[in-house]
Design a protein around this motif. Sequence first.
Motif, PDB file in Angstrom:
ATOM      1  N   LEU A   1     -31.867 -10.786  46.024  1.00  0.00           N
ATOM      2  CA  LEU A   1     -31.267 -11.308  44.794  1.00  0.00           C
ATOM      3  C   LEU A   1     -31.786 -10.506  43.601  1.00  0.00           C
ATOM      4  N   SER A   2     -30.881 -10.004  42.749  1.00  0.00           N
ATOM      5  CA  SER A   2     -31.272  -9.237  41.569  1.00  0.00           C
ATOM      6  C   SER A   2     -31.927 -10.168  40.544  1.00  0.00           C
ATOM      7  N   VAL A   3     -33.040  -9.723  39.991  1.00  0.00           N
ATOM      8  CA  VAL A   3     -33.784 -10.523  39.020  1.00  0.00           C
ATOM      9  C   VAL A   3     -34.259  -9.626  37.881  1.00  0.00           C
ATOM     10  N   ASP A   4     -34.662 -10.269  36.788  1.00  0.00           N
ATOM     11  CA  ASP A   4     -35.329  -9.605  35.677  1.00  0.00           C
ATOM     12  C   ASP A   4     -36.734 -10.180  35.565  1.00  0.00           C
ATOM     13  N   GLY A   5     -37.681  -9.322  35.243  1.00  0.00           N
ATOM     14  CA  GLY A   5     -39.059  -9.781  35.135  1.00  0.00           C
ATOM     15  C   GLY A   5     -39.720  -9.308  33.857  1.00  0.00           C
ATOM     16  N   ILE A   6     -40.602 -10.151  33.323  1.00  0.00           N
ATOM     17  CA  ILE A   6     -41.389  -9.816  32.134  1.00  0.00           C
ATOM     18  C   ILE A   6     -42.865  -9.981  32.494  1.00  0.00           C
ATOM     19  N   VAL A   7     -43.622  -8.914  32.299  1.00  0.00           N
ATOM     20  CA  VAL A   7     -45.057  -8.932  32.581  1.00  0.00           C
ATOM     21  C   VAL A   7     -45.804  -9.012  31.252  1.00  0.00           C
ATOM     22  N   GLU A   8     -46.708  -9.992  31.123  1.00  0.00           N
ATOM     23  CA  GLU A   8     -47.487 -10.166  29.902  1.00  0.00           C
ATOM     24  C   GLU A   8     -48.724  -9.276  29.964  1.00  0.00           C
ATOM     25  N   LEU A   9     -48.822  -8.339  29.016  1.00  0.00           N
ATOM     26  CA  LEU A   9     -49.934  -7.391  29.019  1.00  0.00           C
ATOM     27  C   LEU A   9     -51.148  -7.936  28.283  1.00  0.00           C
ATOM     28  N   GLU A  10     -50.954  -8.322  27.009  1.00  0.00           N
ATOM     29  CA  GLU A  10     -52.062  -8.817  26.194  1.00  0.00           C
ATOM     30  C   GLU A  10     -51.499  -9.515  24.961  1.00  0.00           C
ATOM     31  N   ARG A  11     -52.364 -10.295  24.300  1.00  0.00           N
ATOM     32  CA  ARG A  11     -51.978 -10.968  23.057  1.00  0.00           C
ATOM     33  C   ARG A  11     -52.787 -10.362  21.911  1.00  0.00           C
ATOM     34  N   LEU A  12     -52.071  -9.753  20.941  1.00  0.00           N
ATOM     35  CA  LEU A  12     -52.704  -9.139  19.784  1.00  0.00           C
ATOM     36  C   LEU A  12     -52.779 -10.162  18.662  1.00  0.00           C
ATOM     37  N   SER A  13     -53.928 -10.246  18.015  1.00  0.00           N
ATOM     38  CA  SER A  13     -54.119 -11.215  16.929  1.00  0.00           C
ATOM     39  C   SER A  13     -54.196 -10.485  15.582  1.00  0.00           C
ATOM     40  N   ASP A  14     -53.613 -11.139  14.541  1.00  0.00           N
ATOM     41  CA  ASP A  14     -53.651 -10.656  13.162  1.00  0.00           C
ATOM     42  C   ASP A  14     -53.162  -9.208  13.061  1.00  0.00           C
ATOM     43  N   VAL A  15     -51.923  -8.994  13.493  1.00  0.00           N
ATOM     44  CA  VAL A  15     -51.318  -7.675  13.376  1.00  0.00           C
ATOM     45  C   VAL A  15     -50.011  -7.812  12.609  1.00  0.00           C
ATOM     46  N   LEU A  16     -49.591  -6.707  12.026  1.00  0.00           N
ATOM     47  CA  LEU A  16     -48.315  -6.645  11.322  1.00  0.00           C
ATOM     48  C   LEU A  16     -47.269  -6.191  12.336  1.00  0.00           C
ATOM     49  N   TYR A  17     -46.187  -6.956  12.463  1.00  0.00           N
ATOM     50  CA  TYR A  17     -45.197  -6.601  13.478  1.00  0.00           C
ATOM     51  C   TYR A  17     -43.810  -6.972  12.990  1.00  0.00           C
ATOM     52  N   VAL A  18     -42.832  -6.408  13.680  1.00  0.00           N
ATOM     53  CA  VAL A  18     -41.435  -6.647  13.359  1.00  0.00           C
ATOM     54  C   VAL A  18     -40.651  -6.598  14.661  1.00  0.00           C
ATOM     55  N   ARG A  19     -39.460  -7.089  14.612  1.00  0.00           N
ATOM     56  CA  ARG A  19     -38.614  -7.035  15.804  1.00  0.00           C
ATOM     57  C   ARG A  19     -38.417  -5.590  16.235  1.00  0.00           C
ATOM     58  N   ARG A  20     -38.478  -5.362  17.551  1.00  0.00           N
ATOM     59  CA  ARG A  20     -38.404  -3.993  18.058  1.00  0.00           C
ATOM     60  C   ARG A  20     -37.055  -3.371  17.709  1.00  0.00           C
ATOM     61  N   PRO A  21     -37.052  -2.245  16.972  1.00  0.00           N
ATOM     62  CA  PRO A  21     -35.784  -1.591  16.621  1.00  0.00           C
ATOM     63  C   PRO A  21     -35.180  -0.906  17.843  1.00  0.00           C
ATOM     64  N   SER A  22     -33.883  -0.743  17.820  1.00  0.00           N
ATOM     65  CA  SER A  22     -33.196  -0.124  18.950  1.00  0.00           C
ATOM     66  C   SER A  22     -33.456   1.368  19.045  1.00  0.00           C
ATOM     67  N   PHE A  23     -33.998   1.959  17.982  1.00  0.00           N
ATOM     68  CA  PHE A  23     -34.167   3.417  17.940  1.00  0.00           C
ATOM     69  C   PHE A  23     -35.625   3.845  17.894  1.00  0.00           C
ATOM     70  N   GLY A  24     -36.558   2.917  17.991  1.00  0.00           N
ATOM     71  CA  GLY A  24     -37.969   3.268  17.842  1.00  0.00           C
ATOM     72  C   GLY A  24     -38.776   2.980  19.087  1.00  0.00           C
ATOM     73  N   GLN A  25     -39.734   3.836  19.380  1.00  0.00           N
ATOM     74  CA  GLN A  25     -40.652   3.659  20.483  1.00  0.00           C
ATOM     75  C   GLN A  25     -42.066   3.479  19.950  1.00  0.00           C
ATOM     76  N   GLY A  26     -42.924   2.891  20.782  1.00  0.00           N
ATOM     77  CA  GLY A  26     -44.306   2.690  20.382  1.00  0.00           C
ATOM     78  C   GLY A  26     -45.045   3.997  20.157  1.00  0.00           C
ATOM     79  N   GLN A  27     -46.026   3.948  19.273  1.00  0.00           N
ATOM     80  CA  GLN A  27     -46.862   5.112  18.947  1.00  0.00           C
ATOM     81  C   GLN A  27     -46.012   6.282  18.453  1.00  0.00           C
TER      82      GLN A  27
END
Length: 418
Positions: free
Chosen positions: A333-359
């Motif tokens: 059965l085809s599935v989607d999965g999300i793996v939780e890496l870590e929780r960052l505290s007191d950071v500035l963030y925004v919704r992930r843009p469709s054209f931007g990658q990390g770092q």
Amino acid sequence: MDIPRTKKSSHRKKIRYVAYGLGLLACVALVTYGLSRLKPASASVDRSTILVDTVRRGSMLRQVRGAGALVTEQVRLIPAPVEGRVERILVEPGQQVRPGTLIAELVNPQLLQEATDIEYQIKAAEADYTNLRVRLDSEKMAQEAGTATIQSEYSQARLQLDTDEELAREGLIPALNLKLSRVRVQELANRLNIERQRLSIGTQSTRAQLASQQTRIEQLRALSALRRTEVASLRVLAGTSGVLQQVAVEVGQQVTPGMNLARVVDPSSLKAELKIEQTQAKDITLGQRATIDTRNGTVVGRVARIDPSIKDGTVTVDVALEGTLPQGARPDLSVDGIVELERLSDVLYVRRPSFGQGQSTVGMFKLEDGGKSAVRTQVRLGRGSVTAIEVLDGLREGDEVIVSDTSAWDKHDRIVLK
């Protein structure tokens, strides 16, 4: 009346034309320069066609997403034990099976004939064993009879020697007779010893011949048991409980030993096998929490295995499921999965843009004038997640930015929203 032209007036006219031409060129140059100094007009964009998000400060959960499928942890492949032809298939894929469930039947006339031949060979070998034992017992009895005869002659010769010795002491017989009696006793003693040795060796030979024949019988019986097992294996059984996932042969097909006939899986022991992009899989470790979406519900799990190799730009990650499986969960059965890496505290963030990658550093349009326009701003992004990304520089808390695709306005530094 015609007035003749002079050379002086013609020269002045040429000078005037040249002046007009130079002036025209100068005007064209000035216009071109002025146009080059003009900034491109701002693009006009419909506000309803873009997606805007507000820069926030707080805790951000880093996650990675991957698609995959449910696979069973317990798979039993059913190979063909012997060569044969598929006669019947009695179970279809998807049906429940048990260890004794008959899946298919094979036929092999040659194997059946060999099994029958070996049974007759066993009977012949048993008859040979009986005949050999009777013959050897007869030979042993004859040997024992010969030994008994020599024993009797030896005993008589001993009595005669004792008598001759007594008579010789009294001088009633010549010394030559006494010597003959002694030689006779010695000869019979040697013959008796030889016969006893022959009897002992004959007994050992009898045991060896009977053991050899018995070994042949046992060998034939073992071969017969093997042939009976092979004949029984023409009835292909499931061998375990589960669901028949696949039948790899068809009726009438010729199969060889070891060829895969069917596959039985245990639907209650499933795991998720996710394909994660190699650039995102570097932060995944064993034991991290994961959520699997079966499109009919979700179930939680933990990362149980990370494939060390990379295939087609992805890393395979196995997730051991801990919760109750949703209705309809089954192998493949085809599935989607999300793996939780870590929780960052007191950071500035925004919704992930469709054209931007990390770092990376990207140009994002920041809203100004109460949302009437947007100006391109260089923003340095940090660690990313599935739906959010960290902002390291270029934006402040509360700024509104366009996070949808802005590639259509790459030539503009400002756009007007309407």
